[in-house]
Design an enzyme around this catalytic site. Structure first.
Site, short mmCIF file in Angstrom:
data_model
loop_
_atom_site.label_atom_id
_atom_site.label_comp_id
_atom_site.label_asym_id
_atom_site.label_seq_id
_atom_site.Cartn_x
_atom_site.Cartn_y
_atom_site.Cartn_z
N ASP A 3 0.91 -1.45 -0.19
CA ASP A 3 0.44 0.12 0.07
C ASP A 3 1.08 1.32 -0.21
OD1 ASP A 3 -1.77 1.66 -0.01
OD2 ASP A 3 -2.16 1.61 2.98
N ASP A 7 -3.71 2.53 -4.96
CA ASP A 7 -2.14 1.91 -4.78
C ASP A 7 -2.12 1.03 -3.68
OD1 ASP A 7 -3.85 3.25 -2.52
OD2 ASP A 7 -2.15 4.00 -1.71
N GLU A 8 -3.08 0.04 -4.12
CA GLU A 8 -2.62 -0.79 -2.89
C GLU A 8 -3.30 -2.55 -4.06
OE1 GLU A 8 -6.26 -1.04 -0.99
OE2 GLU A 8 -5.46 -2.52 0.10
P1 TTP Z 1 -5.18 4.64 0.98
O1 TTP Z 1 -3.92 4.00 0.69
O2 TTP Z 1 -6.11 4.83 2.16
O3 TTP Z 1 -4.63 5.93 2.11
P2 TTP Z 1 -3.05 6.74 1.10
O4 TTP Z 1 -2.28 5.96 0.08
O5 TTP Z 1 -3.30 7.99 0.69
O6 TTP Z 1 -2.30 6.92 2.87
P3 TTP Z 1 -1.87 5.80 3.87
O7 TTP Z 1 -2.28 4.64 3.05
O8 TTP Z 1 -0.51 6.45 3.46
O9 TTP Z 1 -2.71 5.49 5.25
O10 TTP Z 1 -5.97 5.50 -0.17
C1 TTP Z 1 -5.31 5.43 -1.27
C2 TTP Z 1 -5.56 6.65 -2.29
O11 TTP Z 1 -6.93 6.79 -2.31
C3 TTP Z 1 -5.13 8.38 -0.79
O12 TTP Z 1 -3.64 8.33 -1.89
C4 TTP Z 1 -5.91 8.98 -2.04
C5 TTP Z 1 -7.42 8.28 -2.36
N1 TTP Z 1 -8.71 8.51 -0.87
C6 TTP Z 1 -9.37 9.68 -1.27
O13 TTP Z 1 -9.86 9.75 -2.73
N2 TTP Z 1 -11.16 9.31 -0.26
C7 TTP Z 1 -10.17 8.67 0.33
O14 TTP Z 1 -11.10 8.44 1.79
C8 TTP Z 1 -9.33 7.30 0.38
C9 TTP Z 1 -9.27 7.15 2.13
C10 TTP Z 1 -8.44 7.44 -0.59
MG MG Z 2 -1.98 4.03 0.91
#
Ligand code: TTP
Ligand code: MG
Length: 395
Positions: free
Chosen positions: A10, A108-109
């Site tokens: 992730d 991103d995962e």
């Molecule tokens: P995540 O992987 O949940 O968050 P992140 O990568 O920003 O942070 P981390 O993993 O380090 O905690 O989500 C991936 C992307 O998806 C995030 O960069 C932006 C988008 N996203 C949204 O648009 N709205 C949201 O509520 C969430 C959780 C993520």
């Molecule tokens: Mg992330």
């Protein structure tokens, strides 16, 4: 059974990290990506924010006005989905160099099964180090990785040392790793289930593992048994790569049997959206659409239709099931269940784009946007896009 090595990866603060990378002047600063804050009067929410911003108590899905009040000096940027999509594709290209068994979960995962390939890279942990190193070197971004014998443990592990984390759970340490964790860490365990389990004194995965499976089944049905298995570290779910998916279906049983046309159409639409969304998630296109109808009294019928061109679009699936429905004779009976299935898959969309010059660029673009939006929806609900983002360049 041979050892299983499952990786969950992730990216850290994905949208915000890409912006910080592309604008070095934002490095080390609280960066919010999402709606326009308009001096604290903006509507909409934060899509994500940098780790610097998280120290101010800001997080994804927080109303942008609150984020602004917490950190007016922060950098507020719009969502540049096109850019993040390109980066996402670059990430997946790197992942595919380590194994063909990649299951995309979001932009991103992903889950990777490296059981068959890790030896090529000098072992499982070393493979993870190399994945991180390539992402850092080639994309100048950091990822957090969990390595474990099951998907559930790998996902939990990847979250433990964010950002830039790498956590391995060895098979012999699975129990001690899982037992102290809160049951909330089990992905897919919803709030309702949590309340029911809390009510009988279960808050940790260890307590769940020790509970009687019969009691859990009485309380939660088949789900109870599955949760019990998961709590014991038994999680046979495979990493689902597109080759293994043969069909995708969703169905709904009505609370009360119905013949209301509006209810039926709405349900067919919702099922079509779900099925098409999952097709896009797996980057598949289906040629055959099947409608399943169960009438009052349980008689069940299926009707299938082969499309001229394979699709992964909501409206094409919906048109097909509507046609199948109108051609079906319910013999005056009410409907108990409706189901939609997509099968007979053609080459994955990405390959079609690469190899089929005839593919219209417009289609390819629409498809990519669809995919990105789906991935976001699957993470934070169907309203995410309207709620969350002012997508740059989208009209
Ligand atoms: P995540 O992987 O949940 O968050 P992140 O990568 O920003 O942070 P981390 O993993 O380090 O905690 O989500 C991936 C992307 O998806 C995030 O960069 C932006 C988008 N996203 C949204 O648009 N709205 C949201 O509520 C969430 C959780 C993520
Ligand atoms: Mg992330």
């Amino acid at each position: 059974m041979p050892a299983r090595y499952i990786v969950h990866i992730d990216m850290d603060a994905f949208f915000a990290a890409v912006e910080q990378r592309d604008h070095p002047e934002f490095k080390g600063k609280p960066v919010m990506v999402g709606s326009d804050p308009k001096g604290g009067r903006g509507r909409g929410v934060v899509a994500t924010c940098s780790y610097e911003a998280r120290r101010f108590g800001i997080h994804s899905a927080m109303p942008i006005s609150i984020a602004y009040n917490k950190c007016p000096q922060g950098v507020f940027l719009p969502v540049d989905m096109e850019k993040y999509l390109n980066v996402s594709e670059e990430i997946f290209t790197i992942l595919n160099d380590f194994t063909p068994d990649v299951e995309p979960i979001s932009v991103d995962e992903a889950f990777l099964d490296i059981s068959q390939t890790h030896q090529l890279f000098g072992g499982a942990l070393e493979t993870c180090r190399q994945i991180k190193a390539r992402i850092k070197k080639e994309l100048n971004l950091t990822a957090s990785i969990g390595l474990a014998p099951t998907k559930m443990a790998a996902k939990i592990a990847s979250d433990l040392k964010k950002p830039d984390g790498l956590v391995e759970v060895q098979p012999e340490h699975m129990q001690e790793f899982l037992r102290p964790l809160n049951i909330r860490k089990i992905s897919g365990l919803g709030e309702k289930t949590e309340i029911i389990l809390n009510r009988i004194g279960i808050t940790t995965i260890g307590q769940l593992a020790d509970a009687s499976p019969a009691k859990l089944t009485t309380l939660l049905g088949a789900n109870g048994y599955q949760l019990h298995q998961l709590a014991q570290g038994i999680n046979p779910r495979e990493v689902q790569t597109r080759g293994e998916v043969k069909s995708i279906s969703n169905e709904t049983t009505f609370d009360q049997d119905t013949s209301e046309r509006t209810v039926i159409n709405r349900t067919l639409m919702r099922l079509s959206e779900k099925v098409a969304g999952r097709l896009r998630h797996h980057r598949l296109k289906a040629r055959t659409i099947t409608l399943k109808i169960r009438l009052t009294g349980f008689a069940t019928y299926t009707r299938a239709l082969t499309l001229d061109a394979p699709t992964s679009f909501d409206d094409a699936v919906y048109r097909a099931v509507k046609k199948l429905y109108s051609d079906f004779d319910c013999r005056g009976k009410k409907i108990r269940l409706l189901g939609v299935k997509a099968s007979n898959f053609s080459a994955p969309a990405v390959q079609a784009e690469l190899f089929n010059n005839a593919a219209k660029p417009v289609d390819a673009r629409a498809e990519k946007l669809h995919q990105a939006i789906d991935k976001l929806k699957s993470k934070f609900g169907d309203d995410a896009i309207c709620r969350g983002t002012s997508i740059k360049g989208r009209s």
